[in-house]
Design a protein around this motif. Structure first.
Motif, short mmCIF file in Angstrom:
data_model
loop_
_atom_site.label_atom_id
_atom_site.label_comp_id
_atom_site.label_asym_id
_atom_site.label_seq_id
_atom_site.Cartn_x
_atom_site.Cartn_y
_atom_site.Cartn_z
N ARG A 138 25.32 -6.32 7.98
CA ARG A 138 24.51 -5.12 7.81
C ARG A 138 23.04 -5.37 7.51
N HIS A 139 22.68 -6.60 7.22
CA HIS A 139 21.26 -6.87 7.01
C HIS A 139 20.50 -7.05 8.33
N THR A 140 21.24 -7.17 9.43
CA THR A 140 20.60 -7.39 10.73
C THR A 140 19.59 -6.29 11.09
N ASP A 170 0.82 -1.21 0.00
CA ASP A 170 0.00 0.00 0.00
C ASP A 170 0.86 1.26 0.00
N SER A 171 1.96 1.24 0.72
CA SER A 171 2.86 2.40 0.74
C SER A 171 3.63 2.54 -0.57
N ILE A 172 3.98 1.42 -1.17
CA ILE A 172 4.75 1.43 -2.41
C ILE A 172 3.94 2.08 -3.54
N ARG A 173 2.64 1.89 -3.55
CA ARG A 173 1.79 2.39 -4.64
C ARG A 173 1.97 3.89 -4.88
N THR A 174 2.20 4.64 -3.84
CA THR A 174 2.29 6.10 -3.98
C THR A 174 3.70 6.63 -3.73
N ALA A 175 4.69 5.76 -3.74
CA ALA A 175 6.06 6.16 -3.40
C ALA A 175 6.77 6.78 -4.60
N SER A 176 7.70 7.67 -4.30
CA SER A 176 8.58 8.20 -5.34
C SER A 176 9.99 7.60 -5.23
N ILE A 177 10.36 7.18 -4.02
CA ILE A 177 11.64 6.50 -3.81
C ILE A 177 11.38 5.20 -3.06
N ILE A 178 11.86 4.11 -3.62
CA ILE A 178 11.65 2.79 -3.03
C ILE A 178 13.01 2.18 -2.72
N GLY A 179 13.22 1.84 -1.45
CA GLY A 179 14.45 1.14 -1.05
C GLY A 179 14.21 -0.35 -1.10
N ASN A 180 14.61 -0.96 -2.22
CA ASN A 180 14.39 -2.39 -2.43
C ASN A 180 14.96 -3.19 -1.26
N ALA A 181 14.17 -4.13 -0.73
CA ALA A 181 14.65 -4.97 0.37
C ALA A 181 15.85 -5.80 -0.06
N GLY A 182 16.76 -6.07 0.88
CA GLY A 182 17.93 -6.88 0.59
C GLY A 182 17.59 -8.34 0.39
N CYS A 183 18.57 -9.11 -0.05
CA CYS A 183 18.34 -10.52 -0.37
C CYS A 183 18.15 -11.37 0.88
#
Length: 346
Positions: free
Chosen positions: A211-213, A138-151
């Motif tokens: 750093r993914h912690t 729901d938040s992604i739908r209106t976002a201008s910057i998306i921080g893609n989740a890590g693997c």
């Protein structure tokens, strides 16, 4: 048709973006950049793209007019670089949706980013959204910057999210033991990922400060409403692709197998890219080359703990595929567009 730019096209994640975007009916790659291979054709760097793209790689400076006029810009650069690109694009008045495959826009609190990544954040006021589609859609739908989740984080958060959301586990008891293929370390040669060092070998690394912690802790804390401090142990496997995360947590009193099953079905029953395997143990080959995340679980009545296993392809659901899934959401496309492919087996 959306005009797309890919910054950092010659890393593994960038090349995987190009592979998947070629199959996307609503996306046209207008620019691809590489500071290290500028002036070369992309199929010189990645011969598997011969006949698919004949583009000449540009520097970011050369591609600036195209970047600013793009509908979406995918940034596949190491941490510390995307925030400068995102800030410059926004200051130039670009309306491009920015999807960062690195870590610069993943944290709601930039102080956490600075503490773990040891880099000053230069775009603190960016209005960003965490790009884990199944949880933050729901938040992604209106976002201008998306921080893609890590693997690692994608595999781990998706594995534990139903248990956290429905308050089935003690949030201070979480332990994640995860294994990744070597491509997760990137394409630049390093001693630790050199073939003779990794072949026929299996090792832990990054303990206890990977750093993914904090990224995993951030999501699980938001889902549960309780502070989550966990132990995360990453390992390197002698294979190219894939992540298997084995997650452990103590079940709260009265939580039985039926409640666990209900939680996973309630949260993921309608999700195309999450396949629930129940008591079956998922394997990395089940998802190779695809955007699927397969999850299995086993409650242990004797120890009052639960073991949850999840598998993803680290370059697809853990990077490029997830970025395209986020692109689809923000553009109003079906999330499966360009990603609806069966895993490669064996």
């Amino acid at each position: 048709m959306k005009k797309i730019s890919v910054i950092g096209a010659t890393g593994y994640a960038g090349a995987e973006l190009l592979r998947l975007l070629f199959m996307h009916p609503e996306a046209e790659v207008a620019a691809m950049t590489s500071e290290s291979h500028a002036g070369k054709r992309i199929d010189e760097v990645y011969p598997h793209l011969l006949g698919c793209y004949d583009d000449v790689l540009q520097t970011m400076e050369e591609a600036k007019p195209i970047l600013q006029s793009s509908d979406a810009v995918f940034i596949a650069l190491p941490h510390g670089h995307a925030m400068a690109v995102g800030k410059a694009l926004q200051e130039a008045g670009s309306h491009a949706k920015i999807i960062d495959l690195g870590a610069d826009y993943r944290f709601s609190d930039t102080a956490v980013y600075e503490s773990w990544y040891k880099v000053a954040h230069t775009h603190k006021d960016a209005k960003r959204v965490y790009g884990l589609a199944e949880i933050y859609r729901d938040s992604i739908r209106t976002a201008s910057i998306i921080g893609n989740a890590g693997c690692y984080t994608t595999a781990s958060i998706l594995a534990l999210a139903p248990l956290a959301k429905y308050h089935l586990i003690d949030m201070g008891s979480v332990i994640i033991d995860a294994k990744s293929g070597v491509s997760g370390a990137g394409r630049s040669p390093k001693l630790g990922t050199h073939f003779p060092e990794t072949y026929d070998n299996f090792k832990a690394y990054g303990l206890p400060t990977h750093r993914h912690t904090p990224e995993i802790e951030q999501a699980l804390t938001e889902l549960s409403g309780e502070a989550c401090v966990l132990s995360f142990s990453p390992h390197l496997l002698p294979m190219s692709r894939g992540i298997l995360a084995t997650c452990y947590a103590t079940l709260k009193d009265g939580v039985d197998e039926a409640r666990v099953e209900e939680a996973y079905q309630s949260m993921y029953g309608g999700e195309y890219f999450i396949r629930l395997r129940g008591k079956s143990f998922p394997e990395t080959k089940y998802v190779r080359g695809s955007n699927f995340c397969d999850i299995g679980w086993r409650p242990d009545a004797r120890t009052k703990r639960i073991v949850v296993m999840s598998v993803i392809d680290n370059l697809v659901k853990g990077a490029a595929g997830q970025a395209i899934q986020n692109f689809n959401i923000v553009c109003g496309f079906d999330e499966r567009t360009g990603l609806d492919c069966i895993p490669v087996y064996p």
